[in-house]
Design an enzyme around this catalytic site. Structure first.
Site, short mmCIF file in Angstrom:
data_model
loop_
_atom_site.label_atom_id
_atom_site.label_comp_id
_atom_site.label_asym_id
_atom_site.label_seq_id
_atom_site.Cartn_x
_atom_site.Cartn_y
_atom_site.Cartn_z
N ASP A 17 0.82 -1.21 0.00
CA ASP A 17 0.00 0.00 0.00
C ASP A 17 0.85 1.26 0.00
OD1 ASP A 17 -1.97 -1.88 0.20
OD2 ASP A 17 -2.97 -0.98 1.92
N ARG A 99 -0.55 6.16 17.40
CA ARG A 99 -0.75 7.16 16.35
C ARG A 99 -0.25 8.56 16.71
NH1 ARG A 99 -0.27 2.84 13.90
NH2 ARG A 99 -2.05 1.97 12.75
N ASP A 128 -7.92 5.35 11.99
CA ASP A 128 -6.56 5.86 11.93
C ASP A 128 -6.45 7.15 11.13
OD1 ASP A 128 -5.36 4.07 13.58
OD2 ASP A 128 -4.65 2.73 12.01
N SER A 182 -6.00 -8.19 7.86
CA SER A 182 -4.95 -7.18 7.96
C SER A 182 -4.47 -7.08 9.40
CB SER A 182 -5.46 -5.82 7.49
OG SER A 182 -6.46 -5.34 8.37
#
Length: 407
Positions: A17, A99, A128, A182
């Site tokens: 990605d 994050r 996210d 994922s």
């Protein structure tokens, strides 16, 4: 036509990605790309990321691979655990708490290299994207944010692979088929979502688990562990002082062996949908039990109960990406103040997926537990039981008045 951007800092993992995103930024925006890869203890060799970025034309001085493990645990994980934070009663916020640090370092790099934009690979369906971008804007209100998944038309894995092949981006064989799920990993946890996990009725397959051994196969003999705390933070295991990251690494190893820290959760995302995820937080699960154990001895009832009232709000702020908000900082100040006397030792029993506090002790300077007062034996005048009569009558007064009125 894309807005004119001269230089962008991309949160870059080196996977399919973000490799596609790197090239897409160069093509679509005609800009110079700076890559940033954070080592948060995800357990992967990150140096190959450098070669991938170089192959994509990124200058050596614009490839950042930063070891942030100690900062992550010291300045983000530990402050969160002082609050005993769990989202919706169960989730230990392993993805959420990573994050803000990534956002912070990304903005720092943007300032260092004179970039006018930052970019991330989060999709338009998840949390996210919110967490990254609230972090960016909280630290630099004028930064330009590029979120390719909300802009491009590469909406399937096959289209990503087609783009990669058209631009000579290597695609590993195991990336060509549909991924069964994922994952996201750091030193605190591993999360797995999507595909095989999307039906909440189906049990999580064994092959999904990567951080914990099956509790049914864990040792038949329990293991006892002692953990020392100073002012709310864990500092040693079995008498051996460890840095924050090394301490969490040790707890992860203990938790893995005993199958501790698995969670199958259907949660409410900030963007509005429910999602099902499987989380493994072995060390964090042990740490939470131990921290609550030492608070039982050292934290005043009023402070403990107020903390428990504030905790869901605090956890929600972290989950929603508001680490850099004034309300989170206000709550953190209150939580940290409560931890001044949270110092002592906890003994834990680890056994087949469970962690139990089986002992705790603290020096007299911090200990609020008095065996002389609580004993069922003769307390030698430490507590006058006759005082309870007036206490009960005062607390019963309003109930008695209500009872008389309603007869």
């Amino acid at each position: 036509m894309a807005e004119k951007i001269k230089r962008v800092v991309l949160a870059y993992s080196g996977g399919l990605d973000t490799s596609v995103i790197l090239k897409w930024l160069q093509v679509e925006y005609g800009c110079e790309v700076v890559t940033f890869t954070a080592d948060l203890g995800q357990g992967e060799e990150l140096e190959p990321v450098r070669g991938k970025a170089q192959m994509a034309g990124v200058k050596d001085e614009h490839i950042f691979i930063d070891d942030l493990r100690e900062e992550f645990v010291r300045d983000y994980v530990f402050p969160m655990f002082r609050a005993n934070a769990v989202y919706e009663g169960l989730y230990l916020l392993g993805t959420s708490i990573a994050r803000p640090l990534i956002s912070k370092r990304q903005i720092e790099i943007a300032h260092e290299v004179g970039a006018d934009a930052v970019a991330h690979g989060a999709t338009g369906k998840g949390n996210d994207q919110v967490r990254f971008e609230l972090g960016y804007y909280g630290l630099d209100p004028d930064i330009k944010v590029i979120a390719p998944w909300r802009e491009w038309e590469l909406t399937s894995r096959s289209r990503l692979i087609e783009f990669a092949e058209a631009h000579q981006i290597p695609v590993a064989k195991d990336k060509r088929g549909e991924a069964p799920f994922s994952t996201d990993a750091n030193l605190l946890h591993t999360s797995s979502e999507g595909k095989v996990l999307e039906d909440p009725w189906e049990e999580t397959p064994d092959y999904v688990y990567s951080r914990t051994d099956n509790p049914e196969d864990a040792p038949d003999t329990p293991e006892y562990v002692e953990m020392d705390f100073e002012h709310g933070d864990a500092v040693a295991i079995n008498g051996v002082a460890l840095s924050p990251a090394n301490l969490l690494t040790k707890l992860n190893a203990l938790g893995k062996t005993h199958g501790i820290g698995r969670l199958d959760l259907v949660e409410n995302r900030f963007v509005g949908m429910k999602s099902r995820g499987m989380y493994e937080t072995p060390g964090g699960t042990i740490l939470l039990s131990a921290h609550r154990g030492i608070e039982q001895l050292t934290l005043d009832r009023g402070a403990m109960h107020l903390k428990d009232e504030l905790m869901p709000r605090y956890a929600e702020l972290i989950y929603n990406g508001l680490w850099f908000s004034p309300e989170r900082e206000m709550l953190q100040a209150a939580i940290d103040s409560s931890q001044a006397g949270v110092t002592g030792t906890v003994r834990l029993k680890l056994y087949k997926g469970s962690v139990d506090v089986v002992g705790r002790k603290a020096d007299v300077a911090y200990n609020l537990y008095s065996q002389d007062v609580v004993t069922f034996e003769d307390d030698a005048g430490a507590y006058d039981q006759r005082d309870a009569e007036g206490f009960i009558k005062l607390n019963a007064l309003r109930l008695r008045l209500l009872g008389r009125r309603t007869r």
